[in-house]
Write a protein that holds these residues in place. Structure first.
Motif, PDB file in Angstrom:
ATOM      1  N   GLY A 243       0.654  -1.142   0.002  1.00  0.00           N
ATOM      2  CA  GLY A 243      -0.086   0.014   0.019  1.00  0.00           C
ATOM      3  C   GLY A 243       0.971   1.284  -0.238  1.00  0.00           C
ATOM      4  N   ASP A 244       2.124   0.853   0.535  1.00  0.00           N
ATOM      5  CA  ASP A 244       3.108   2.280   0.671  1.00  0.00           C
ATOM      6  C   ASP A 244       4.466   1.798   0.183  1.00  0.00           C
ATOM      7  OD1 ASP A 244       4.257   4.571   0.938  1.00  0.00           O
ATOM      8  OD2 ASP A 244       4.275   4.424   3.115  1.00  0.00           O
ATOM      9  N   ALA A 245       4.451   1.063  -1.273  1.00  0.00           N
ATOM     10  CA  ALA A 245       5.410   0.741  -1.740  1.00  0.00           C
ATOM     11  C   ALA A 245       6.563  -0.164  -1.041  1.00  0.00           C
ATOM     12  CB  ALA A 245       6.345   1.933  -2.213  1.00  0.00           C
TER      13      ALA A 245
ATOM     14  N   VAL B 123      17.006   3.448   8.436  1.00  0.00           N
ATOM     15  CA  VAL B 123      16.159   3.213   9.447  1.00  0.00           C
ATOM     16  C   VAL B 123      14.788   4.354   9.122  1.00  0.00           C
ATOM     17  CG1 VAL B 123      15.058   3.177  11.833  1.00  0.00           C
ATOM     18  CG2 VAL B 123      17.368   2.238  11.348  1.00  0.00           C
ATOM     19  N   ASP B 124      13.616   3.908   8.758  1.00  0.00           N
ATOM     20  CA  ASP B 124      12.325   4.509   8.479  1.00  0.00           C
ATOM     21  C   ASP B 124      12.065   5.502   9.664  1.00  0.00           C
ATOM     22  OD1 ASP B 124      10.568   5.101   6.167  1.00  0.00           O
ATOM     23  OD2 ASP B 124       9.187   4.343   7.643  1.00  0.00           O
ATOM     24  N   MET B 125      11.765   6.665   9.456  1.00  0.00           N
ATOM     25  CA  MET B 125      11.208   7.499  10.405  1.00  0.00           C
ATOM     26  C   MET B 125      11.920   7.475  11.687  1.00  0.00           C
ATOM     27  SD  MET B 125       7.129   7.363   9.186  1.00  0.00           S
ATOM     28  CE  MET B 125       6.390   8.331  10.372  1.00  0.00           C
TER      29      MET B 125
ATOM     30  N   GLY C  87       8.605   1.478  12.877  1.00  0.00           N
ATOM     31  CA  GLY C  87       7.640   2.068  13.499  1.00  0.00           C
ATOM     32  C   GLY C  87       6.281   1.441  13.291  1.00  0.00           C
ATOM     33  N   HIS C  88       6.116   1.001  12.162  1.00  0.00           N
ATOM     34  CA  HIS C  88       4.812   0.559  11.864  1.00  0.00           C
ATOM     35  C   HIS C  88       4.733  -0.848  10.886  1.00  0.00           C
ATOM     36  CE1 HIS C  88       6.094   3.772   9.167  1.00  0.00           C
ATOM     37  NE2 HIS C  88       5.751   2.817   8.308  1.00  0.00           N
ATOM     38  N   THR C  89       3.734  -1.528  10.850  1.00  0.00           N
ATOM     39  CA  THR C  89       3.711  -2.483  10.074  1.00  0.00           C
ATOM     40  C   THR C  89       2.579  -2.360   9.248  1.00  0.00           C
ATOM     41  OG1 THR C  89       2.197  -3.795  11.637  1.00  0.00           O
ATOM     42  CG2 THR C  89       4.317  -4.265  11.721  1.00  0.00           C
TER      43      THR C  89
ATOM     44  N   ASN D 225      15.567  11.038  -3.532  1.00  0.00           N
ATOM     45  CA  ASN D 225      15.195   9.890  -2.848  1.00  0.00           C
ATOM     46  C   ASN D 225      13.788   9.603  -3.636  1.00  0.00           C
ATOM     47  OD1 ASN D 225      13.282  10.860  -1.426  1.00  0.00           O
ATOM     48  ND2 ASN D 225      14.649  10.706   0.481  1.00  0.00           N
ATOM     49  N   HIS D 226      13.344   8.488  -3.247  1.00  0.00           N
ATOM     50  CA  HIS D 226      12.209   7.959  -3.538  1.00  0.00           C
ATOM     51  C   HIS D 226      10.710   8.761  -3.004  1.00  0.00           C
ATOM     52  CE1 HIS D 226      12.583   6.385   0.346  1.00  0.00           C
ATOM     53  NE2 HIS D 226      11.576   6.368   0.396  1.00  0.00           N
ATOM     54  N   ASP D 227      11.163   9.780  -2.182  1.00  0.00           N
ATOM     55  CA  ASP D 227      10.110  10.547  -1.789  1.00  0.00           C
ATOM     56  C   ASP D 227       9.826  11.994  -2.448  1.00  0.00           C
ATOM     57  OD1 ASP D 227       9.162   8.499   0.091  1.00  0.00           O
ATOM     58  OD2 ASP D 227      10.374   9.121   1.692  1.00  0.00           O
ATOM     59  N   ILE D 228      10.794  12.224  -3.145  1.00  0.00           N
ATOM     60  CA  ILE D 228      10.690  13.779  -3.598  1.00  0.00           C
ATOM     61  C   ILE D 228      10.931  13.825  -5.329  1.00  0.00           C
ATOM     62  CG2 ILE D 228      11.376  15.064  -1.632  1.00  0.00           C
ATOM     63  CD1 ILE D 228      14.261  14.574  -2.261  1.00  0.00           C
TER      64      ILE D 228
ATOM     65  N   ALA E 231      20.159   6.977   9.418  1.00  0.00           N
ATOM     66  CA  ALA E 231      18.794   7.370   9.765  1.00  0.00           C
ATOM     67  C   ALA E 231      18.056   8.176   8.675  1.00  0.00           C
ATOM     68  CB  ALA E 231      19.156   8.386  11.078  1.00  0.00           C
ATOM     69  N   GLU E 232      16.673   7.834   8.808  1.00  0.00           N
ATOM     70  CA  GLU E 232      15.774   8.986   8.121  1.00  0.00           C
ATOM     71  C   GLU E 232      15.313   9.861   9.301  1.00  0.00           C
ATOM     72  OE1 GLU E 232      11.789   9.375   5.257  1.00  0.00           O
ATOM     73  OE2 GLU E 232      11.626   8.360   7.138  1.00  0.00           O
ATOM     74  N   TRP E 233      16.244  10.618   9.627  1.00  0.00           N
ATOM     75  CA  TRP E 233      15.821  11.536  10.733  1.00  0.00           C
ATOM     76  C   TRP E 233      15.718  13.004  10.262  1.00  0.00           C
ATOM     77  CZ3 TRP E 233      17.039   9.777  16.043  1.00  0.00           C
ATOM     78  CH2 TRP E 233      16.521  10.566  17.096  1.00  0.00           C
TER      79      TRP E 233
HETATM   80  C1  BGC Z   1       9.592   6.551   3.647  1.00  0.00           C
HETATM   81  C2  BGC Z   1       8.542   6.954   2.888  1.00  0.00           C
HETATM   82  C3  BGC Z   1       7.200   6.043   3.508  1.00  0.00           C
HETATM   83  C4  BGC Z   1       7.008   6.510   4.959  1.00  0.00           C
HETATM   84  C5  BGC Z   1       6.310   5.730   5.850  1.00  0.00           C
HETATM   85  C6  BGC Z   1       9.153   7.370   4.927  1.00  0.00           C
HETATM   86  O1  BGC Z   1       9.752   8.423   5.317  1.00  0.00           O
HETATM   87  O2  BGC Z   1      10.681   7.250   3.174  1.00  0.00           O
HETATM   88  O3  BGC Z   1       8.539   6.212   1.530  1.00  0.00           O
HETATM   89  O4  BGC Z   1       6.055   6.327   2.825  1.00  0.00           O
HETATM   90  O5  BGC Z   1       8.463   6.728   5.668  1.00  0.00           O
HETATM   91  O6  BGC Z   1       6.889   4.579   6.184  1.00  0.00           O
END
Ligand code: BGC
Length: 537
Positions: free
Chosen positions: A62-64, A212-214, A105-107, A333-336, A250-252
């Motif tokens: 649902g979110d790649a 590490v996401d978020m 952080g989530h599943t 990146n894949h978000d911008i 990190a993704e911080w």
């Molecule tokens: C990832 C996104 C993702 C989001 C939720 C992010 O920061 O880079 O692509 O949609 O976290 O996991």
């Protein structure tokens, strides 16, 4: 550099691969691990030596893939566990490394833990997610979903509605809201232990680290950051003991916080701070997350940007972290949107000359090495929305689907750019002036000059509001290198203190500079859209 930071990061150059769109080896229209393995020559030829893969685990997508259903299983569309082992083996044989995307952080709502957590009868997983105690009660400050199941409560989400937040507890639980658990609650600790076992599972297979996401958002209500620091600090200590060569990235987007918290590297990106956007993506059409209407990117031919927005933030973060870890400034990146949006090839070369001569670990987003375009207006795919146009298939050459896949075009994950002028690896391969060869030359220069390397020092020489010139010194021991950039379509003058440089040495890359000594210091005029890298005495 702190001795506990993996030494290999001193020479690391990351290459981000969105696995859906890189190379399809079995003709089903979507990229896969075997496709990546077959294209490692390309990645290595660029000078990149660490592949960061977006989530490749079992997921309803649902979110790649940032909605994981099974953290230990490779998504069948990407291949098998054996394919992952083969990819790792080939990377390691080449002296390259693999960084997986870890989403702690989530599943997905389809994860068996969440399915169990949805049950009205208490069980092992009831507290693994954050549930309020009534379907009529929300959680102020958080997004929640109600009536998803027969459980009488609302669950907290982290991103989209189908990404329920795992329960790392609340930094300061509100006694009036007993569903807010402390970070020390046994169920929270059990969930954390399981997440650590998942890290162990991949590290034992030979994976070299995780993005590490978020990363800052796990513990809720952590206003002073103390609980997140404690969490990542524990993970860092555990990794140092058991996997001293593994990396935490990190993704911080706030290195001054992420690195002291325990990360070896943090991306300075679009979220959180204006620093990165002010370089490349200030304008609405250049980012998927509008943040600052009326500001112009510094790397813009108009020359109207303001480099001090970036410098103020980056210099403070760099000073705070340079002995502890690395900042990474990615091409994208894949978000911008893609770096190429609104930029000519000449503009892109100036931007890349900056990104690949800065301290820290460079990151190249797949396709940016050939200037792939952001494709506007694509129908959203897998929760991409505005991000979708930066996730389309890699353009390898002529032939079907630009060499990405042998599938019928209608079967592709996303359409291939149909512009007859679209850039491809094959077309740029033998053109000495191509962007592809520019990237290779620049990264090879970086590798050859320790002053330009990840650990080399940085002194700002010129960077002011109202000027499109940016000059800095990179240094390591006696080796010193001057970098001068002007992204504007008009010449730019700059002055810097005479004592900073005795004389110009060999021209290593780009234009030959001419310095003029005046009472005010060295003066130089940079031609339009230019970059220069010089040895200096
Ligand atoms: C990832 C996104 C993702 C989001 C939720 C992010 O920061 O880079 O692509 O949609 O976290 O996991």
């Amino acid at each position: 550099m702190d001795k506990s930071v993996p030494a290999w990061l001193a020479d690391a150059v990351f290459y981000e691969i969105y696995p859906q769109s890189f190379a399809d080896s079995n003709g089903d229209g979507i990229g896969d691990l075997e496709g990546i393995r077959q294209r490692l020559d390309h990645v290595q030829s660029l000078g990149c030596n660490v592949v960061w893969l977006n989530p490749c685990f079992d997921s309803p997508f649902g979110d790649a893939g940032y909605d994981v259903r099974d953290y230990r299983k490779i998504a069948p569309r990407y291949g098998t566990h054996a394919d992952m082992k083969r990819l790792l083996r080939d990377l390691h044989r080449r002296g390259m490394r693999l960084c997986l995307d870890f989403v702690p952080g989530h599943t997905s709502v389809e994860h068996p833990w969440f399915q169990a957590s949805c049950k009205p009868t208490p069980n092992k997983y009831s507290n693994w997610y954050i549930w309020t105690d009534s379907v009529w009660t929300g959680a102020p400050g958080f997004s929640t979903v109600n009536a998803f199941s027969d459980r009488d409560g609302q669950y907290v989400t982290n991103f989209f509605w189908f990404q329920p937040a795992l329960n790392y507890g609340f930094a300061k639980p509100d006694p009036a809201q007993p569903w807010q658990l402390p970070t020390t609650h046994p169920d929270v600790l059990a969930m954390k232990q399981e997440m650590r076992d998942i890290m162990r599972f991949w590290l034992d297979l030979g994976v070299d680290g995780f993005r590490v996401d978020m990363a800052p958002s796990l513990v809720k209500g952590d206003t002073d950051g103390a609980a997140m620091n404690a969490h990542w600090g524990e993970i860092r200590v555990w990794m140092r003991e058991h996997y001293p060569n593994a990396m935490l990235l990190a993704e911080w987007s706030d290195p001054a916080k992420a690195i002291p918290a325990g990360f070896h590297v943090d991306f300075m990106i679009h979220c959180g701070t204006p620093a990165y956007n002010s370089l490349f993506r200030a304008e609405k059409q250049r980012t998927c997350f509008p943040w600052s209407e009326g500001v112009t990117s510094f790397f813009d031919a108009s020359g109207n940007g303001d480099i001090t927005i970036f410098l103020k933030h980056w210099q403070a973060a760099y000073a705070r972290t340079r002995e502890l870890g690395y900042i990474s400034l990615p091409t994208g990146n894949h978000d911008i949107t893609r770096l190429s949006i609104g930029r000519s090839e000449a503009d892109l070369k100036v931007a890349l000359a900056f990104l690949f001569t800065m301290p820290g670990v460079p990151t190249l987003y797949y396709g940016d090495e050939i200037g792939m375009k952001y494709l506007p207006g694509l129908t959203s795919k897998e929760g991409g929305f505005g991000r979708t146009g930066a996730r389309n298939p890699m353009q390898w050459g002529e032939g079907r689907n630009a060499g990405f896949s042998s599938a019928a075009p209608s079967k592709l994950y996303l359409p291939v750019d149909t512009d007859p002028e679209r850039p491809t690896v094959a077309a740029q391969e033998n053109d000495p002036d191509s962007l592809l060869n520019f990237v290779r030359a620049l990264l090879s220069l970086r590798r050859g000059q320790s002053a330009l390397g990840n650990l080399g020092g940085f002194d700002l020489l010129h960077g002011k509001t109202g000027s499109s010139a940016l000059l800095y010194l990179r240094k390591n021991g006696k080796q010193r290198v001057l970098v001068a950039l002007n992204p504007a379509a008009k010449p730019a003058a700059a002055t810097f203190p005479a004592k900073a440089v005795n004389a110009l040495g060999e021209n290593l890359f780009g234009r030959q500079l001419k310095l003029k000594k005046t009472a005010a210091g060295w003066q130089v005029t940079l031609p339009p859209r230019s970059f220069a890298v010089h040895a200096v005495a």
